[in-house]
Design a protein around this motif. Structure first.
Motif, PDB file in Angstrom:
ATOM      1  N   ALA A  70     -10.065 -19.514  37.031  1.00  0.00           N
ATOM      2  CA  ALA A  70     -10.476 -19.666  35.636  1.00  0.00           C
ATOM      3  C   ALA A  70      -9.927 -18.527  34.782  1.00  0.00           C
ATOM      4  CB  ALA A  70     -12.001 -19.709  35.549  1.00  0.00           C
ATOM      5  N   GLN A  71      -9.946 -17.274  35.326  1.00  0.00           N
ATOM      6  CA  GLN A  71      -9.418 -16.144  34.567  1.00  0.00           C
ATOM      7  C   GLN A  71      -7.920 -16.280  34.358  1.00  0.00           C
ATOM      8  OE1 GLN A  71     -10.315 -12.387  36.388  1.00  0.00           O
ATOM      9  NE2 GLN A  71      -9.566 -11.180  34.635  1.00  0.00           N
ATOM     10  N   PHE A  72      -7.204 -16.727  35.376  1.00  0.00           N
ATOM     11  CA  PHE A  72      -5.758 -16.903  35.253  1.00  0.00           C
ATOM     12  C   PHE A  72      -5.417 -17.958  34.204  1.00  0.00           C
ATOM     13  CE2 PHE A  72      -2.009 -19.349  36.511  1.00  0.00           C
ATOM     14  CZ  PHE A  72      -1.031 -18.361  36.396  1.00  0.00           C
ATOM     15  N   MET A  73      -6.116 -19.080  34.236  1.00  0.00           N
ATOM     16  CA  MET A  73      -5.839 -20.150  33.267  1.00  0.00           C
ATOM     17  C   MET A  73      -6.184 -19.723  31.849  1.00  0.00           C
ATOM     18  SD  MET A  73      -4.429 -22.695  34.646  1.00  0.00           S
ATOM     19  CE  MET A  73      -3.993 -23.153  36.321  1.00  0.00           C
ATOM     20  N   ALA A  74      -7.223 -18.903  31.697  1.00  0.00           N
ATOM     21  CA  ALA A  74      -7.599 -18.456  30.367  1.00  0.00           C
ATOM     22  C   ALA A  74      -6.601 -17.458  29.803  1.00  0.00           C
ATOM     23  CB  ALA A  74      -8.992 -17.842  30.404  1.00  0.00           C
ATOM     24  N   THR A  75      -6.062 -16.572  30.660  1.00  0.00           N
ATOM     25  CA  THR A  75      -5.142 -15.537  30.187  1.00  0.00           C
ATOM     26  C   THR A  75      -3.713 -16.033  30.069  1.00  0.00           C
ATOM     27  OG1 THR A  75      -4.913 -14.760  32.483  1.00  0.00           O
ATOM     28  CG2 THR A  75      -6.579 -13.692  31.103  1.00  0.00           C
ATOM     29  N   LYS A  76      -3.255 -16.807  31.005  1.00  0.00           N
ATOM     30  CA  LYS A  76      -1.850 -17.223  31.037  1.00  0.00           C
ATOM     31  C   LYS A  76      -1.601 -18.522  30.274  1.00  0.00           C
ATOM     32  CE  LYS A  76      -0.390 -13.814  33.637  1.00  0.00           C
ATOM     33  NZ  LYS A  76       0.583 -12.835  33.114  1.00  0.00           N
ATOM     34  N   ALA A  77      -2.444 -19.522  30.523  1.00  0.00           N
ATOM     35  CA  ALA A  77      -2.213 -20.854  29.926  1.00  0.00           C
ATOM     36  C   ALA A  77      -3.096 -21.127  28.719  1.00  0.00           C
ATOM     37  CB  ALA A  77      -2.448 -21.941  30.960  1.00  0.00           C
ATOM     38  N   HIS A  78      -4.027 -20.219  28.409  1.00  0.00           N
ATOM     39  CA  HIS A  78      -4.963 -20.404  27.300  1.00  0.00           C
ATOM     40  C   HIS A  78      -5.741 -21.711  27.444  1.00  0.00           C
ATOM     41  CE1 HIS A  78      -3.264 -16.933  25.206  1.00  0.00           C
ATOM     42  NE2 HIS A  78      -2.049 -17.443  25.445  1.00  0.00           N
ATOM     43  N   ILE A  79      -6.187 -21.975  28.662  1.00  0.00           N
ATOM     44  CA  ILE A  79      -6.964 -23.175  28.967  1.00  0.00           C
ATOM     45  C   ILE A  79      -8.327 -22.715  29.466  1.00  0.00           C
ATOM     46  CG2 ILE A  79      -7.142 -25.237  30.401  1.00  0.00           C
ATOM     47  CD1 ILE A  79      -4.079 -25.223  30.577  1.00  0.00           C
ATOM     48  N   LYS A  80      -9.375 -23.183  28.805  1.00  0.00           N
ATOM     49  CA  LYS A  80     -10.734 -22.817  29.188  1.00  0.00           C
ATOM     50  C   LYS A  80     -11.296 -23.916  30.074  1.00  0.00           C
ATOM     51  CE  LYS A  80     -15.197 -21.476  27.264  1.00  0.00           C
ATOM     52  NZ  LYS A  80     -15.986 -21.297  26.028  1.00  0.00           N
ATOM     53  N   VAL A  81     -11.701 -23.535  31.286  1.00  0.00           N
ATOM     54  CA  VAL A  81     -12.252 -24.481  32.251  1.00  0.00           C
ATOM     55  C   VAL A  81     -13.691 -24.082  32.558  1.00  0.00           C
ATOM     56  CG1 VAL A  81     -10.049 -25.093  33.283  1.00  0.00           C
ATOM     57  CG2 VAL A  81     -11.319 -23.144  34.166  1.00  0.00           C
ATOM     58  N   ASN A  82     -14.467 -25.079  32.948  1.00  0.00           N
ATOM     59  CA  ASN A  82     -15.875 -24.878  33.307  1.00  0.00           C
ATOM     60  C   ASN A  82     -15.956 -24.586  34.801  1.00  0.00           C
ATOM     61  OD1 ASN A  82     -18.614 -24.859  33.575  1.00  0.00           O
ATOM     62  ND2 ASN A  82     -18.942 -26.765  32.405  1.00  0.00           N
ATOM     63  N   THR A  83     -16.378 -23.353  35.161  1.00  0.00           N
ATOM     64  CA  THR A  83     -16.404 -22.936  36.578  1.00  0.00           C
ATOM     65  C   THR A  83     -17.458 -23.698  37.369  1.00  0.00           C
ATOM     66  OG1 THR A  83     -17.888 -21.122  35.942  1.00  0.00           O
ATOM     67  CG2 THR A  83     -15.530 -20.643  36.036  1.00  0.00           C
ATOM     68  N   LYS A  84     -18.570 -24.063  36.708  1.00  0.00           N
ATOM     69  CA  LYS A  84     -19.611 -24.791  37.435  1.00  0.00           C
ATOM     70  C   LYS A  84     -19.118 -26.159  37.868  1.00  0.00           C
ATOM     71  CE  LYS A  84     -23.569 -22.530  35.249  1.00  0.00           C
ATOM     72  NZ  LYS A  84     -24.788 -22.719  34.423  1.00  0.00           N
ATOM     73  N   ARG A  85     -18.407 -26.862  36.982  1.00  0.00           N
ATOM     74  CA  ARG A  85     -17.884 -28.178  37.339  1.00  0.00           C
ATOM     75  C   ARG A  85     -16.803 -28.076  38.403  1.00  0.00           C
ATOM     76  NH1 ARG A  85     -17.496 -31.531  31.595  1.00  0.00           N
ATOM     77  NH2 ARG A  85     -19.775 -31.602  31.205  1.00  0.00           N
ATOM     78  N   LEU A  86     -15.964 -27.030  38.314  1.00  0.00           N
ATOM     79  CA  LEU A  86     -14.967 -26.843  39.365  1.00  0.00           C
ATOM     80  C   LEU A  86     -15.633 -26.586  40.710  1.00  0.00           C
ATOM     81  CD1 LEU A  86     -12.248 -24.654  37.613  1.00  0.00           C
ATOM     82  CD2 LEU A  86     -12.006 -27.007  38.378  1.00  0.00           C
ATOM     83  N   TYR A  87     -16.718 -25.864  40.702  1.00  0.00           N
ATOM     84  CA  TYR A  87     -17.400 -25.552  41.954  1.00  0.00           C
ATOM     85  C   TYR A  87     -18.072 -26.803  42.547  1.00  0.00           C
ATOM     86  CZ  TYR A  87     -20.100 -22.881  45.379  1.00  0.00           C
ATOM     87  OH  TYR A  87     -20.632 -22.391  46.563  1.00  0.00           O
ATOM     88  N   GLN A  88     -18.426 -27.788  41.702  1.00  0.00           N
ATOM     89  CA  GLN A  88     -19.019 -29.014  42.229  1.00  0.00           C
ATOM     90  C   GLN A  88     -18.036 -29.825  43.059  1.00  0.00           C
ATOM     91  OE1 GLN A  88     -20.618 -31.248  38.983  1.00  0.00           O
ATOM     92  NE2 GLN A  88     -22.183 -29.717  38.463  1.00  0.00           N
ATOM     93  N   ALA A  89     -16.735 -29.754  42.753  1.00  0.00           N
ATOM     94  CA  ALA A  89     -15.666 -30.384  43.556  1.00  0.00           C
ATOM     95  C   ALA A  89     -15.845 -31.898  43.649  1.00  0.00           C
ATOM     96  CB  ALA A  89     -15.594 -29.748  44.933  1.00  0.00           C
TER      97      ALA A  89
END
Length: 423
Positions: A70-89
């Motif tokens: 999530a940190q990489f996508m926010a800094t490099k690609a300027h994409i904000k992702v929801n970590t809770k939903r990613l963790y649900q898989a």
């Protein structure tokens, strides 16, 4: 999660070249291993030299892995992702990964379009259509104006950085004083307490409003019940004029039925009358046509009859004129002469014949009659001259000779004087 999102995600991953086949059934249940593989592959597509921990065996490793991605996508690609939903898989994680794949897919499509444009430019090197590039020119002009405005604002902010840096370093280097901190905390607590009091007052007002509304509702219910009872009483009571109204309504229905019957009969009679008039008109036209035909036939017959009469009269006139002349001469020689008082007196020993009709108009028959009358006038003139000679001879011979010559044909009846004026 929706079927369309799963389908789009699988198609984009296949288009981006993901080595493994992804099925839509893989995300029906949580599958963190597959999600971790996809995230690592997507990060490598963005930055091949990026180092991300791949250990996802324990819970802490998974949390650390999700935070790093999530940190990489926010800094490099300027994409904000929801970590809770990613963790649900599961399917909700597909929505978050779809944000990353959509950016990569659009970049790939843009690259392909750019390559296609380069190929087209190479193919049509000497062709340049300015109308197709007008929108690009407008977009470039707008971006240039935005870049200049942002650059000017950034330059102004950087000019203030010197003063701001000194103030920031002084604020950081200044030690915290307990009294000021306590004052700030007390002021904040006081504001919070004031907000709590205002909220309590609003709640108390809500309770009072609720009671007033309940009272109004109860009052309206009572009015409704009273009106219902009144309506029932009005429905149960029969009006005084209702009997008369029903009677008049029955009479009106009978009158309407009578009117309908008479109107229908009238329409039928009018149709019969029209039919009768039509038949009478047809009969009248037929009779008129027959009369015209009969008149035409009679006219033709009359014309033929007139022609035959005129021809016969011409023949008779040709045959009668010499006989009359001879008879007049014989009679003048045989009978004694008589004195004639006038020229238009009574003529004896001669038969005058007049042919014609009493109708006016110019026709063949009238012309023939006029010719006959003219001939008779000529004969009369000749007879008068002969009679004048006979009278002179008789006067010379005397009365003896007058008595000695008896008339050859005896006494003839006197003839009336006739002229052309009678016709």
């Amino acid at each position: 999660m929706s079927f369309r999102d799963l389908r789009n995600f699988t198609e984009m991953m296949r288009a981006l070249g993901y080595p493994r086949l992804i099925s839509m059934e893989n995300f029906r249940t949580p599958n963190f291993t597959l999600v971790a593989e996809i995230l690592i592959w997507l990060v490598k597509r963005y930055e091949p030299k990026m180092d991300i921990p791949t250990d996802v065996d324990t819970e802490t490793d998974r949390i650390f892995f999700i935070k790093a991605v999530a940190q990489f996508m926010a800094t490099k690609a300027h994409i904000k992702v929801n970590t809770k939903r990613l963790y649900q898989a599961d399917g909700y994680a597909v929505k978050e990964m779809l944000k990353i794949t959509s950016v990569l897919y659009s970049a790939m499509k843009t690259k392909q379009m750019a390559l296609g444009d380069l190929i087209e430019e190479d193919n049509s090197k000497f062709k340049f259509d300015l109308s197709s590039r007008v929108s690009d020119l407008k977009a470039a002009r707008q971006l240039a104006s935005e870049v200049t405005s942002k650059g000017a604002s950034l330059y102004d902010l950087l000019g203030k950085e010197v003063d701001l840096r000194e103030m920031r370093t002084a604020a950081i280097a200044r030690p915290l004083e307990i009294n000021e901190t306590e004052k700030a905390l007390r002021a904040a607590i006081k504001e919070v307490l004031q907000s709590v009091e205002e909220t309590k007052d609003m709640l108390s007002n809500v309770v009072s409003d609720e009671t007033s509304l309940d009272a109004k509702i109860e009052k309206k219910k009572q009015e409704l019940e009273r009106n219902r009872k009144r309506l029932q009483t009005l429905q149960s009571v029969r009006p005084a004029f209702m009997d008369e109204y029903e009677k008049i309504e029955e009479d009106l229905q009978k009158q309407y039925e009578t009117f309908v019957e008479k109107f229908r009969n009238l329409c039928f009679l009018e149709s019969q009358l029209d039919e009768y008039h039509r038949l009478e008109q047809e009969r009248f036209e037929e009779a008129e046509n027959m009369m015209r035909m009969m008149q035409h036939v009679l006219r033709e017959e009359e014309e033929e009859r007139d022609l035959t009469r005129s021809s016969l009269k011409d023949e008779d006139s040709d045959m009668d004129v010499p006989e009359d002349e001879g008879s007049d001469s014989d009679m003048d020689e045989s009978r004694p002469s008589k004195p004639r008082p006038t020229q238009n007196g009574i003529m004896a020993g001669r038969r005058a014949r007049f042919i014609g009709n009493m109708q006016g108009g110019d026709s063949d028959e009238t012309e023939d009659s006029e010719i006959d009358v003219d001939e008779d006038d000529e004969d009369d003139d000749e007879g008068e001259e002969e009679e004048g000679k006979d009278l002179e001879d008789n006067s010379r011979q005397g009365p003896g000779s007058r008595g000695a010559r008896p008339s050859k044909g005896g006494m003839r009846p006197p003839l009336l004087e006739e002229s052309d004026n009678d016709f």
